[in-house]
Scaffold this motif. Sequence first.
Motif, PDB file in Angstrom:
ATOM      1  N   SER A 107       0.858  -1.172   0.000  1.00  0.00           N
ATOM      2  CA  SER A 107       0.000   0.000   0.000  1.00  0.00           C
ATOM      3  C   SER A 107       0.898   1.228   0.000  1.00  0.00           C
ATOM      4  O   SER A 107       1.586   1.504   0.986  1.00  0.00           O
ATOM      5  CB  SER A 107      -0.916  -0.005   1.227  1.00  0.00           C
ATOM      6  N   GLY A 108       0.910   1.944  -1.108  1.00  0.00           N
ATOM      7  CA  GLY A 108       1.805   3.084  -1.212  1.00  0.00           C
ATOM      8  C   GLY A 108       3.250   2.632  -1.174  1.00  0.00           C
ATOM      9  O   GLY A 108       3.701   1.818  -1.994  1.00  0.00           O
ATOM     10  N   SER A 109       3.992   3.151  -0.200  1.00  0.00           N
ATOM     11  CA  SER A 109       5.396   2.755  -0.051  1.00  0.00           C
ATOM     12  C   SER A 109       5.590   1.836   1.146  1.00  0.00           C
ATOM     13  O   SER A 109       6.698   1.698   1.649  1.00  0.00           O
ATOM     14  CB  SER A 109       6.276   4.007   0.109  1.00  0.00           C
ATOM     15  N   THR A 110       4.507   1.188   1.615  1.00  0.00           N
ATOM     16  CA  THR A 110       4.578   0.293   2.761  1.00  0.00           C
ATOM     17  C   THR A 110       4.152  -1.115   2.366  1.00  0.00           C
ATOM     18  O   THR A 110       3.087  -1.311   1.786  1.00  0.00           O
ATOM     19  CB  THR A 110       3.679   0.781   3.912  1.00  0.00           C
ATOM     20  N   ILE A 111       5.000  -2.089   2.675  1.00  0.00           N
ATOM     21  CA  ILE A 111       4.665  -3.500   2.511  1.00  0.00           C
ATOM     22  C   ILE A 111       4.329  -4.049   3.885  1.00  0.00           C
ATOM     23  O   ILE A 111       5.133  -3.958   4.807  1.00  0.00           O
ATOM     24  CB  ILE A 111       5.835  -4.289   1.892  1.00  0.00           C
ATOM     25  N   THR A 112       3.155  -4.641   4.049  1.00  0.00           N
ATOM     26  CA  THR A 112       2.740  -5.236   5.308  1.00  0.00           C
ATOM     27  C   THR A 112       2.635  -6.740   5.151  1.00  0.00           C
ATOM     28  O   THR A 112       1.924  -7.227   4.274  1.00  0.00           O
ATOM     29  CB  THR A 112       1.390  -4.665   5.781  1.00  0.00           C
ATOM     30  N   CYS A 113       3.355  -7.474   5.998  1.00  0.00           N
ATOM     31  CA  CYS A 113       3.318  -8.937   5.999  1.00  0.00           C
ATOM     32  C   CYS A 113       2.648  -9.386   7.292  1.00  0.00           C
ATOM     33  O   CYS A 113       3.196  -9.168   8.377  1.00  0.00           O
ATOM     34  CB  CYS A 113       4.717  -9.525   5.887  1.00  0.00           C
ATOM     35  N   ASN A 114       1.480  -9.983   7.174  1.00  0.00           N
ATOM     36  CA  ASN A 114       0.739 -10.440   8.348  1.00  0.00           C
ATOM     37  C   ASN A 114       1.250 -11.809   8.781  1.00  0.00           C
ATOM     38  O   ASN A 114       1.323 -12.736   7.989  1.00  0.00           O
ATOM     39  CB  ASN A 114      -0.760 -10.510   8.041  1.00  0.00           C
ATOM     40  N   GLY A 115       1.597 -11.933  10.071  1.00  0.00           N
ATOM     41  CA  GLY A 115       2.152 -13.185  10.573  1.00  0.00           C
ATOM     42  C   GLY A 115       3.659 -13.195  10.459  1.00  0.00           C
ATOM     43  O   GLY A 115       4.312 -12.159  10.293  1.00  0.00           O
ATOM     44  N   ASN A 116       4.225 -14.387  10.525  1.00  0.00           N
ATOM     45  CA  ASN A 116       5.680 -14.549  10.470  1.00  0.00           C
ATOM     46  C   ASN A 116       6.180 -14.402   9.041  1.00  0.00           C
ATOM     47  O   ASN A 116       5.498 -14.760   8.077  1.00  0.00           O
ATOM     48  CB  ASN A 116       6.096 -15.909  11.015  1.00  0.00           C
ATOM     49  N   LEU A 117       7.408 -13.897   8.911  1.00  0.00           N
ATOM     50  CA  LEU A 117       8.069 -13.787   7.614  1.00  0.00           C
ATOM     51  C   LEU A 117       9.441 -14.425   7.752  1.00  0.00           C
ATOM     52  O   LEU A 117      10.226 -14.038   8.613  1.00  0.00           O
ATOM     53  CB  LEU A 117       8.204 -12.324   7.183  1.00  0.00           C
ATOM     54  N   GLN A 118       9.706 -15.425   6.907  1.00  0.00           N
ATOM     55  CA  GLN A 118      10.984 -16.132   6.987  1.00  0.00           C
ATOM     56  C   GLN A 118      11.592 -16.241   5.602  1.00  0.00           C
ATOM     57  O   GLN A 118      10.959 -16.727   4.669  1.00  0.00           O
ATOM     58  CB  GLN A 118      10.809 -17.522   7.594  1.00  0.00           C
ATOM     59  N   PHE A 119      12.840 -15.788   5.468  1.00  0.00           N
ATOM     60  CA  PHE A 119      13.582 -15.919   4.226  1.00  0.00           C
ATOM     61  C   PHE A 119      14.567 -17.084   4.364  1.00  0.00           C
ATOM     62  O   PHE A 119      15.232 -17.240   5.382  1.00  0.00           O
ATOM     63  CB  PHE A 119      14.358 -14.639   3.903  1.00  0.00           C
ATOM     64  N   THR A 120      14.658 -17.889   3.303  1.00  0.00           N
ATOM     65  CA  THR A 120      15.591 -19.011   3.313  1.00  0.00           C
ATOM     66  C   THR A 120      17.007 -18.507   3.086  1.00  0.00           C
ATOM     67  O   THR A 120      17.244 -17.341   2.766  1.00  0.00           O
ATOM     68  CB  THR A 120      15.222 -20.020   2.226  1.00  0.00           C
ATOM     69  N   LYS A 121      17.962 -19.413   3.249  1.00  0.00           N
ATOM     70  CA  LYS A 121      19.370 -19.031   3.152  1.00  0.00           C
ATOM     71  C   LYS A 121      19.698 -18.516   1.753  1.00  0.00           C
ATOM     72  O   LYS A 121      19.105 -18.909   0.757  1.00  0.00           O
ATOM     73  CB  LYS A 121      20.278 -20.198   3.519  1.00  0.00           C
TER      74      LYS A 121
END
Length: 890
Positions: free
Chosen positions: A41-55
Amino acid sequence: MMRRWVIPLAIGLWGLSFTLHAEDYSLPAQTASLPGSCSLSGSTITCNGNLQFTKETRVFITSPLTLVITGDFTMQKEFEANVGGNAASLTIDARSNVNISKEAVINANMLVAGSVNINKDTNYNGDLTISGNLSLAKDSEINGDIIAASINLDKDSVINGNITAATLNIGNNTIINGNVNVTGSLNNNGTITGYVNAPCGATESCNGDIQGVQCDENSNVGPCSGSSPGIDHFRLIHSTTALTCERYNVNVIACQNADCSIQYAFSGSVNVAETSSGFNAVTASFSNASQSQVSLSIPVTGNYTLTTSNATPETPANPTQCPGGCAVTATDTALRFSGESTQSSGSNFVLGLQAIRTDSETGACASALSDNHPVTFTLDCIDPGSCSNTVTHPQAVMTVNGQPVSDSGDSVEVDFGSDGQANLSVAYGDAGQIRLSAATTSNETGATLSGDSLPFAVVPTQLILSHGASSPQIAGDAFALTVEARGNHNQATPNYQPGDLQIRLIKDIPDGEGMQGLLDISGTGTFSQDSPGIFTDLDEAALSFSSGISSVQATLSEVGTYNLSLIDSNYFSASITSNNLSLGRFIPAYFAVTANVPALLDTCTEVSSFSYMGEAIGFDETNQLQPAIRIEARNQQDQVTNNYANSLWRLGGWDIPAQLSYSDSSYAETLTANTGAQQLTQLELDSYDGVGVYRIDNATLTYDKGTTPLAPLTPSLDLIISEGALTDADGVCFRTSADDPCLAFTLGDINGANLRYGRANLTNAYGQETEPLPLPLIVEYYDGSDWLRNSDDNCTSYNASGLQLTTSLTTTASGDGVVTGGRPLVPMQGFVLSASGEMGEVSVEWLDAPQWLQFDWQGDGMALSPPTSVATFGQYRGNDRIIHWREIFE
């Protein structure tokens, strides 16, 4: 059969939720591709819950944006974010905890509502504002300012920025190129190049190398301005009884805070006086010191109250304080104690007791008693305010000269010798701050002699930690943790209440890698860094002591082996250490298992893909669509246990075929797995993310062909991985939740193949004996009602070497190739018998016909057999089994 393969567009094993390879994200453009429920939304990214990036994930920022994560934010090793960009272009707003694995590179400003754990060899460029705690592993670098509640910096790290915290622990060889503002304790084993604004005291250095100015002011929020922090109050330490025959000593302390835990280096003076001028005031002088002593003359018996006045050049902010009260009773006769100091519980110590009187003629002090005399001693428990019941706690008794003394008073025979001086042998089996009172009557004068000791502390010798954890213990599951304060004879000290408890949790395995566990004691969420020698404050609500014992429930969130120790760093200014308690090994509660969507691969893909019932079919390994499962280790509270990896990964390989089976409810015949070639490939077991991938390679299976023709079938294959295959050496198994039973896992409804019931048909042939004779070959399939030539079969191969000829004629068979549209392209490219030169019959059987193209030619439902035919050279006489024959032209 010749197998030819078509390679479709490659796709991942199961999309963004699970990948075997690194990912790149360009933001904000690829917001929808992020591995979570994220929206822009606009210049904001909202991630609901956990966010996990792999290696090895990389995140590129193309325009300034804010990333909001409402749950936990986890970055596995070698994560990169905004590398080459300005930290101001990426703001990370994490509403819970943040875990950054080793070797990460991040350029961002971060706001964190929870705590942050940063693993070793990480480079972070930007400011960190953290409501909870920050734990930074060794060999890392932060270029920016840090604000957090509690900060633990491991060894060999560099901070290029300012630090503000309640408590700060700095490991060996760690350098802070900036200023430090700490409101609580500072433990510095490194180097600080800027100023230090912390409650260290004027003569203390907070340890380590501090190259800038030290101060303690402005609620420990910098900068150090050099101005005085000021005197909160003066504290008077004195006996409650004074003798008119001698000077009366009073210790004066300049206190910097309300409880006088910090003393103030004062240069000046203050008068110690009596509130109603009952005796002359005396000046206490200070020269850059926090304590001074005065001797008062109180020549007249009576009751007085001490105070201070005329402080210069500084005036205290609050009135005078006296522990135990500022009242003084001046008397001509008294019992006076000496030798009061901090003692160990259960140990014998000596207190002096002197019987003194004022000589009526000289006014000097003289002996008031001699030889043996009964004295009534009374125990006064100051902190806590009542003494333990010695009936229920007999070890808590006070003894004087071997006789019990209680808070109600007990008589003890005391030898005052010839000079009125007695040495008392005292022992106290309890703990706390206490005072002894003594009283007796002079046989000569009838005067009452009494006196009180100064308050002094009796301290437990050790805190004993024990636990009721099983071996091994399930991570996240409650276990009993007991802390007991004990004295010199290993007795419990029932009056013990903690002063300033601190805790240290050492993670032994994995050492220097993985995640530090969260130790929760009584629901307070205590976190402790695993750097040796570093203790962190323990929430006062965590351990509630009764009868000197605290028995609580604790949980440890992570997998590994741990050691726990405590220290009460300020028990009436004494320090009490604990044993080093091995908590043992912690294991996951269960495995959560998810699977990819495998695809069967047809053996013939030249026209329309299909396979024959009875031939072995495999999986699409070209596009990584062979069966694979993702195994995630979780604790009792359904959280991922990151440390289940490397040597702690105790789920072994699989016994193939015993632990794998296949079934298909849509197929009436049996299935046979060709288990000899199947291989288990184990992936990602060395990444500290609690996840491993088990993939089955080279797997093939056969839909066994029966004697009854079946209509074409689309498989609905189930691959069942047994419960035993998903149970590790500790009994950790696959479950739907931590409290559910162990289960097998099914990869269900696997399809992708088109199965046909086929046969190879050799029809009868006849021709002149002087010419080669073709044998018609047709590959057919059953469509549910009729046999049709399989026009999609461009894969079945044939070779005349597999033909068996039974005849008296001289002829040989030739021909080899691959059918086109279910038959040889032209008759002379199929099976051909050489000219026999004479008339007669040849019985032909294709012994090498593939099993999946054999058929119940006898029609007895007993067995499949190769196709047969009769070739006639010369006049065709027909088949003995055919009554009528008519030729039909197409």
